[in-house]
Scaffold this active site. Sequence first.
Site, PDB file in Angstrom:
ATOM      1  N   SER A  36      23.274 -22.119 -53.443  1.00  0.00           N
ATOM      2  CA  SER A  36      23.118 -22.795 -52.155  1.00  0.00           C
ATOM      3  C   SER A  36      24.487 -23.016 -51.534  1.00  0.00           C
ATOM      4  O   SER A  36      25.517 -22.716 -52.145  1.00  0.00           O
ATOM      5  CB  SER A  36      22.415 -24.134 -52.365  1.00  0.00           C
ATOM      6  OG  SER A  36      23.312 -25.039 -52.971  1.00  0.00           O
ATOM      7  N   LYS A  37      24.458 -23.529 -50.327  1.00  0.00           N
ATOM      8  CA  LYS A  37      25.680 -23.789 -49.542  1.00  0.00           C
ATOM      9  C   LYS A  37      26.771 -24.489 -50.353  1.00  0.00           C
ATOM     10  O   LYS A  37      27.949 -24.250 -50.145  1.00  0.00           O
ATOM     11  CB  LYS A  37      25.326 -24.683 -48.348  1.00  0.00           C
ATOM     12  CG  LYS A  37      24.650 -23.939 -47.244  1.00  0.00           C
ATOM     13  CD  LYS A  37      25.680 -23.334 -46.291  1.00  0.00           C
ATOM     14  CE  LYS A  37      25.129 -22.138 -45.547  1.00  0.00           C
ATOM     15  NZ  LYS A  37      25.852 -20.898 -45.828  1.00  0.00           N
ATOM     16  N   ARG A  38      26.330 -25.377 -51.239  1.00  0.00           N
ATOM     17  CA  ARG A  38      27.287 -26.109 -52.069  1.00  0.00           C
ATOM     18  C   ARG A  38      28.222 -25.162 -52.824  1.00  0.00           C
ATOM     19  O   ARG A  38      29.341 -25.493 -53.158  1.00  0.00           O
ATOM     20  CB  ARG A  38      26.540 -26.889 -53.159  1.00  0.00           C
ATOM     21  CG  ARG A  38      26.044 -28.187 -52.791  1.00  0.00           C
ATOM     22  CD  ARG A  38      25.365 -28.956 -53.895  1.00  0.00           C
ATOM     23  NE  ARG A  38      24.412 -28.258 -54.727  1.00  0.00           N
ATOM     24  CZ  ARG A  38      24.611 -27.990 -56.004  1.00  0.00           C
ATOM     25  NH1 ARG A  38      25.735 -28.319 -56.591  1.00  0.00           N
ATOM     26  NH2 ARG A  38      23.674 -27.376 -56.696  1.00  0.00           N
ATOM     27  N   GLY A  47      29.194 -22.246 -51.756  1.00  0.00           N
ATOM     28  CA  GLY A  47      30.011 -21.416 -50.865  1.00  0.00           C
ATOM     29  C   GLY A  47      29.110 -20.496 -50.065  1.00  0.00           C
ATOM     30  O   GLY A  47      28.044 -20.914 -49.619  1.00  0.00           O
TER      31      GLY A  47
END
Length: 500
Positions: free
Chosen positions: A253-255, A257
């Site tokens: 996920s976005k966390r 990158g």
Amino acid sequence: MSQLRVRFAPSPTGHLHVGNARTALFNWLLARGAGGTFILRIEDTDVERSTRASESAIHDDLRWLGLTWDEGPDVGGAHGPYRQSERLAIYAEHAQRLIARGAAYYCFCTPEDLEAQRTAALAAGLQPKYAGTCRTLDPAASSRRVGAGEPAALRFIVPADREITFVDAVRGHVTFDTGIIGDPVLVRSDGHPAYNFAVVVDDALMHVTHVIRGEDHISNTPRQLLLYEALGYEAPAFAHLSLVLGPDHSPLSKRHGATSVAEFREKGYLPQALLNYLALLGWSPGHDEEVLPAAELAARFRLADVGHSAGVFDEDKLAWVNRQYLKVADPAEIAPLAVPFLSAAGYVRALDAEGLAFVRSLVPLFATSVDRLQQVPERLRVLFAFDPSETLARPDVRAELESSAARDVIVTLADDLATAPRCRTRELFRAAAARVRQRTGQKGRALFHPIRVALTGEPEGPELDLLVPAIDTGAELAASAGVVPIAGCRERAAAFAAAL
Ligand code: GLU
């Protein structure tokens, strides 16, 4: 045996996540390896979240990766339309069939009723499922209420006490007890079909033979199998792919990158490298080989070889695969992919054929020394930016040019190039360097290091044999080429000697 038909069925509600791109890829590999058909179906029944912009971005991302489809919203096909929002009449007709067969019923529960049921179940420590409140209503009375305009969803009757078993091509035997499955919504009260319903109708009518999708859908499969049965359609084979995880083993996920194909493109990964890397996530082409073109991956791909352990996305490994492709790639293929990065750096704009040919000639300057195309402008900076006073202000460079021998080389070089032809080839540059060597008596590093600093403004960088011809070819480009003006070696040496 019927011909193999697979589909990728994205919901156009955002960017194409690399996990979904891998799902598309595995479908595509299977189709291409088996001479089958790859279908693109857009699942846009979530009207609030679906957008045409997202759909076209997904098209672009798939095309960029080279995952072309045989049937789909833009190319058509014999089993369309391929956008669910254009198939509402088909779903309505199937809904009527299920009602007529007594397999579905209208549900008048309000969102508040359902929320209360959910909260009560959770409070009692139970898995929430629809309580079946409207199942026992008289169908004729329900039809009258719906006819009078009362909002209602349509639900499917899940038979009690049955075990639903299927053989998943990746996970083996999978069994679900219908006792845990609440009657799913088929058509929402706004008239739009729910995922489980639309997907079955579409996969059946599009003659999909293998459903390959993320394992987040595995618990939907028993509901879908019951629907195939109720509609009298033959069910396809299923393969549920494990999710793509981040380094901490939680779903990527976005966390972590970058997650979307677009972001990896913007970072400068080559499409064939990203495709190749995604193929390796959960599958191995065998013989310890890892870098293989798409056609070869397709020829070797077998669903039975897809592992069920999750694939951990490792960007360092992707960068390694990217380097392998950069090293061997055809400059004609790399140049257009590098252009957006050079343009973002302000080095090129609206290239004509001469400008593009020039960029193509620059590929050997960076192909073996960058991980990603995003690093290309920095690697080529010496070509476009040249400022002797800035270079001479650097203490490290200054110290290196203290000796009179080094200064002599630079002054002699400037003198020589003032009248020499531009060094458009390695040979012309070598000849100029030989003349400077003869006049100054310097050779090796004592000769080439001052030459490098004077012509590039940097103590290190790409091979001079490649860089110098690039500089002097760039210096002669017409303005229409679309490349920012490049100072030639003659001008550089003169400016540097003057600044000493
Ligand atoms: N639209 C669904 C998704 O994007 C498709 C699932 C399926 O392949 O059945 O997750």
